[in-house]
Scaffold this active site. Structure first.
Site, PDB file in Angstrom:
ATOM      1  N   ASP A 172       0.847  -1.181   0.000  1.00 40.48           N
ATOM      2  CA  ASP A 172       0.000   0.000   0.000  1.00 40.48           C
ATOM      3  C   ASP A 172       0.891   1.242   0.000  1.00 40.48           C
ATOM      4  O   ASP A 172       1.866   1.309   0.759  1.00 40.48           O
ATOM      5  CB  ASP A 172      -0.898  -0.026   1.241  1.00 40.48           C
ATOM      6  CG  ASP A 172      -1.970   1.042   1.198  1.00 40.48           C
ATOM      7  OD1 ASP A 172      -2.981   0.807   0.532  1.00 40.48           O
ATOM      8  OD2 ASP A 172      -1.786   2.095   1.836  1.00 40.48           O
ATOM      9  N   ASN A 180      -2.619  12.795  -2.957  1.00 41.34           N
ATOM     10  CA  ASN A 180      -3.663  13.268  -3.855  1.00 41.34           C
ATOM     11  C   ASN A 180      -4.162  14.657  -3.460  1.00 41.34           C
ATOM     12  O   ASN A 180      -4.393  15.523  -4.317  1.00 41.34           O
ATOM     13  CB  ASN A 180      -4.835  12.287  -3.861  1.00 41.34           C
ATOM     14  CG  ASN A 180      -4.762  11.288  -5.003  1.00 41.34           C
ATOM     15  OD1 ASN A 180      -4.047  11.500  -5.978  1.00 41.34           O
ATOM     16  ND2 ASN A 180      -5.492  10.198  -4.881  1.00 41.34           N
ATOM     17  N   ASP A 189      -2.493   9.626 -10.244  1.00 39.80           N
ATOM     18  CA  ASP A 189      -2.508   8.559 -11.255  1.00 39.80           C
ATOM     19  C   ASP A 189      -1.106   8.292 -11.794  1.00 39.80           C
ATOM     20  O   ASP A 189      -0.717   7.134 -12.012  1.00 39.80           O
ATOM     21  CB  ASP A 189      -3.433   8.939 -12.414  1.00 39.80           C
ATOM     22  CG  ASP A 189      -4.908   8.809 -12.053  1.00 39.80           C
ATOM     23  OD1 ASP A 189      -5.217   8.242 -10.986  1.00 39.80           O
ATOM     24  OD2 ASP A 189      -5.758   9.269 -12.844  1.00 39.80           O
ATOM     25  N   GLU A 216      -4.766   2.569  -4.217  1.00 41.13           N
ATOM     26  CA  GLU A 216      -3.306   2.644  -4.132  1.00 41.13           C
ATOM     27  C   GLU A 216      -2.707   1.344  -3.600  1.00 41.13           C
ATOM     28  O   GLU A 216      -1.564   1.307  -3.171  1.00 41.13           O
ATOM     29  CB  GLU A 216      -2.898   3.809  -3.229  1.00 41.13           C
ATOM     30  CG  GLU A 216      -3.212   3.637  -1.754  1.00 41.13           C
ATOM     31  CD  GLU A 216      -4.613   4.083  -1.369  1.00 41.13           C
ATOM     32  OE1 GLU A 216      -4.835   4.331  -0.170  1.00 41.13           O
ATOM     33  OE2 GLU A 216      -5.483   4.178  -2.257  1.00 41.13           O
TER      34      GLU A 216
END
Length: 315
Positions: A172, A180, A189, A216
């Site tokens: 992760d 973000n 992205d 993610e």
């Protein structure tokens, strides 16, 4: 499917099938079996792209071979062309009802049969491409969650035959929501794609699979991989992602993008459930996160204990 394609021919009278084999060999890798038992065994080992088999054989006939192949999840999608005697037109109906894609009468015209095979191979190629798209993550090109589950089902079943090890890694991206929030979803992205590329480069074995598990989170399926080998792989993945040096000033773990990693390993046994590896690896990921993130945690779990507790009828 290989570039040339692989064809398995089955006929107890090999001299009758030899002309067809000779015509096919210029375009395909061709293998021949002389009995139903041999054909089922070869098909399981080779995973051919198409099978041509004679219906009328001593012992296991073509109908039974067709039934066994279609009953095997790994071979169920392989196109089967049946060969029947000219005085048995009812064989076509029975063969097609069993899942064969075509039924042709003897004596064969090798050139005509080759054209039929070419058509069915092309249809299979297109079907395989559609199936691949269905299990591929559009952003990263890795397998998606469905592809991961399919691979786990396949590998736990395959490895259980000889109780060989299977390892699963789940990782992760640390504090990705903060990434973000700070840089925006387009940058997010791009970060995910860079992590996916690093993950792909870390895969060694031909059967190893990397997948985007969700958001993610990523996962790796490592067949025939011991716990020690899987831990080495996990640390290498961790270092490769650190080496990208993607700035992440909002992270509490490091000034650049890092990952937390969970590893679970166990020998496969009959009755083992694929989700056990996911659950155990996920628990290890949780431990890695709680320990401060940007680290690897792993376990070798007792698959026999899980098997006995999950089956109330097992003695």
């Amino acid at each position: 499917m290989s570039a040339r394609g692989t064809i398995l021919l089955l006929d107890d009278e090999r001299h009758e099938i030899a002309p067809l084999a000779a015509v096919l060999e210029s375009d395909y890798d061709v293998y021949m079996a002389g009995s139903g038992e041999e054909a089922v065994e070869l098909a399981s080992l080779m995973l051919p792209d198409l099978i041509v088999l004679d219906i009328h054989m001593p012992g296991m006939d073509g109908y039974e071979v067709c039934h066994r192949l279609k009953d095997n999840p790994v071979l169920a999608d392989v196109p089967i062309i049946l060969m029947r005697s000219p005085d048995d037109p009812s064989a076509e109906l029975k063969g097609l009802s069993l899942g064969a894609v075509d039924c042709i009468a003897k004596p064969l015209s090798p050139e005509v049969v080759k054209l039929r095979i070419n058509n069915h191979i092309e249809i299979k190629r297109m079907r395989d491409e559609l199936a691949k798209l269905a299990i591929t993550d559009a952003l990263t090109g890795l397998s998606n969650r469905r592809g991961l589950e399919t691979a786990l089902d396949r590998e736990t079943s395959r490895l259980a035959r000889s109780e060989r090890p299977l390892s699963v890694i789940i990782l992760d991206i640390d504090f990705f929501k903060r990434f973000n929030d700070r840089f925006g979803h387009t940058a997010g992205d791009r970060c995910i794609m860079m992590v996916a590329a690093a993950l792909t480069r870390a895969m060694f074995g031909g059967e190893d699979l990397a997948a985007r598990y969700g958001g993610e989170e990523f996962a790796c399926v490592l067949p025939d991989t011991s716990f020690e080998e899987a831990m080495d792989m996990a640390r290498m993945i961790q270092h490769r992602i650190e080496a990208l040096e993607i700035p992440h000033p909002s992270s509490d773990a490091a000034p650049y993008v890092t990952v937390s990693v969970g590893v679970a390993s166990a020998p496969c046994v009959n009755g083992a459930k694929p989700e056990w590896w996911i659950k155990e690896a996920d628990q290890q990921l949780y431990i890695a996160k709680n320990a401060g993130r940007n680290r690897v945690s792993g376990t070798v779990f007792d698959v026999n204990r899980l098997r006995s507790t999950s089956d109330p009828f097992r003695s």
